[in-house]
Design an enzyme around this catalytic site. Structure first.
Site, short mmCIF file in Angstrom:
data_model
loop_
_atom_site.label_atom_id
_atom_site.label_comp_id
_atom_site.label_asym_id
_atom_site.label_seq_id
_atom_site.Cartn_x
_atom_site.Cartn_y
_atom_site.Cartn_z
N ILE A 154 0.83 -0.91 -0.36
CA ILE A 154 0.16 -0.77 -0.02
C ILE A 154 1.16 1.08 0.53
CG2 ILE A 154 -1.50 1.71 1.02
CD1 ILE A 154 -2.85 -1.19 2.37
N ARG A 233 -4.39 1.50 10.83
CA ARG A 233 -4.81 1.63 11.84
C ARG A 233 -5.21 2.58 13.33
NH1 ARG A 233 -7.09 -1.57 9.57
NH2 ARG A 233 -6.86 -4.75 10.26
N ASP A 257 -9.07 6.97 8.09
CA ASP A 257 -10.27 6.80 7.27
C ASP A 257 -10.11 5.67 9.14
OD1 ASP A 257 -11.81 5.54 5.79
OD2 ASP A 257 -10.57 3.73 5.81
N GLU A 262 -12.49 2.72 17.06
CA GLU A 262 -13.57 3.28 16.56
C GLU A 262 -14.85 1.90 16.29
OE1 GLU A 262 -11.97 0.54 12.20
OE2 GLU A 262 -11.01 2.36 13.03
N HIS A 294 -13.90 3.94 7.93
CA HIS A 294 -13.26 2.66 7.86
C HIS A 294 -13.23 2.36 6.09
CE1 HIS A 294 -9.95 -0.49 9.51
NE2 HIS A 294 -10.12 -0.84 8.72
#
Length: 331
Positions: A154, A233, A257, A262, A294
């Site tokens: 990524i 994360r 995000d 969360e 997310h």
């Protein structure tokens, strides 16, 4: 084989049903897997969990007592799973080791561009026919120094997009990525990256060594007008320290995000009753902060790959096989 899938999103359900049609008996739930919902799986030999399931020792024990043998998680990260407890209980645990890295990298850039050019504020204004430019001044990305924290698949995708903008590239990781080096990335230590970068994006996994990687000291090293992006994360950032930094008038943009608390909030509708998390509630009030739920992975390509891998994990378990996605095996 009977499978109970937890935390299934509306857009995800038809894809799951299509993938398992004619092969396994699938039931889908929109509730998330935790100690309260685990008893719903009684009698199901396999369950499939979503990214924010809480698979602690108690939840795993409840699943095992109900006859579950396999947990197939529809995500890459597994910091939410007590693997030692799973092994002790004789459970097989599988994940999705790989899906489109472009989905997450592109969303990270969407966050970066949105906070840099004040797009959420601009969109809110124009809905009310306020077309002033006051407070909407952004910066050219071209010429920025971009710091990529974590240069795996990524991170490399994020870097390639950054290179296309014409930026200076800084990287930090335990292993240098040849693909990033070819793009002109200079690897350095984390303090130097934080102090030099105009835009910082996080792409490392959450492990004990990276928990609160961005803490009070790390935030203090950043430029006052730096942009910080996290699509990896939530636990990578000390959220309390981030709020204090923003209250001090520092950082020109923050795109999140993910959020460290969360679970139980993201993927749910809290518009009527609100939330009790004071830190998250404070974060979303800052005009330079953009929080998404997310969703970086949530593209047709990535979700399709996640479901295909999950189906293969279940097929392999049913056939007594393991594969590269297996974390704990008791086949």
């Amino acid at each position: 084989m009977e499978i109970l899938a937890y935390g299934v999103q509306a857009d995800e359900r038809p894809l799951l049903e299509r993938a398992f049609a004619g092969r396994h008996e699938l039931r889908c739930l929109d509730v998330f897997l935790n100690r309260d919902t685990a008893p719903l799986a009684a009698g199901a030999p396999a369950v499939s969990s979503s990214v924010n399931a809480v698979l602690d020792a108690e939840t795993l024990a409840l699943l095992s007592a109900g006859g579950t043998k396999l947990i197939a998680q529809r995500s890459t990260g597994f910091n939410n799973i007590d693997l030692e407890a799973a092994a002790h209980l004789g459970l097989t645990i599988a994940r999705v080791a790989y899906y489109s890295p472009y989905a997450v990298a592109e969303h990270a850039w969407a966050l970066a561009l949105a906070v840099n050019r004040r797009l959420t504020r601009a969109a809110s204004r124009t809905r009310e026919f306020d077309f002033r430019l006051d407070g909407l001044l952004g910066r050219d990305v071209h010429g920025m120094t971009v710091g990529v924290v974590g240069t795996g698949k990524i991170g490399e995708c994020f870097t390639r997009i950054a290179a296309g903008f014409g930026t200076t590239l800084l990287g930090w990781d335990i292993v240098e990525n040849p693909g990033c080096l070819e793009l002109g990335m200079h690897y350095t230590d984390l303090p130097e990256l934080l102090s030099r970068a105009d835009l910082i994006s996080l792409h490392v996994p959450l492990v004990p060594a990276t928990h609160h990687l961005i803490d009070t000291a790390a935030l203090a090293r950043m430029k006052d007008d730096a942009i910080l992006i996290n699509s990896s994360r939530g636990g990578l950032i000390d959220s309390t320290a981030l709020v204090k930094t923003l209250r001090a008038g520092r950082l020109s943009g923050v795109g999140l995000d993910v959020y460290e608390e969360e679970t139980g909030v993201f993927f749910t509708d809290r518009s009527i009753h609100g939330i009790t998390d004071d830190i998250l509630a404070r974060l979303v009030t800052f005009p330079q902060v953009l929080v998404t739920s997310h969703q970086a992975y949530f593209t047709r390509t990535a979700v399709g790959q996640i479901i295909d891998a999950t189906a293969r994990n279940i097929d392999d378990f049913a056939a007594g096989r393991t594969n590269e996605n297996t974390l704990v095996s008791h086949t």
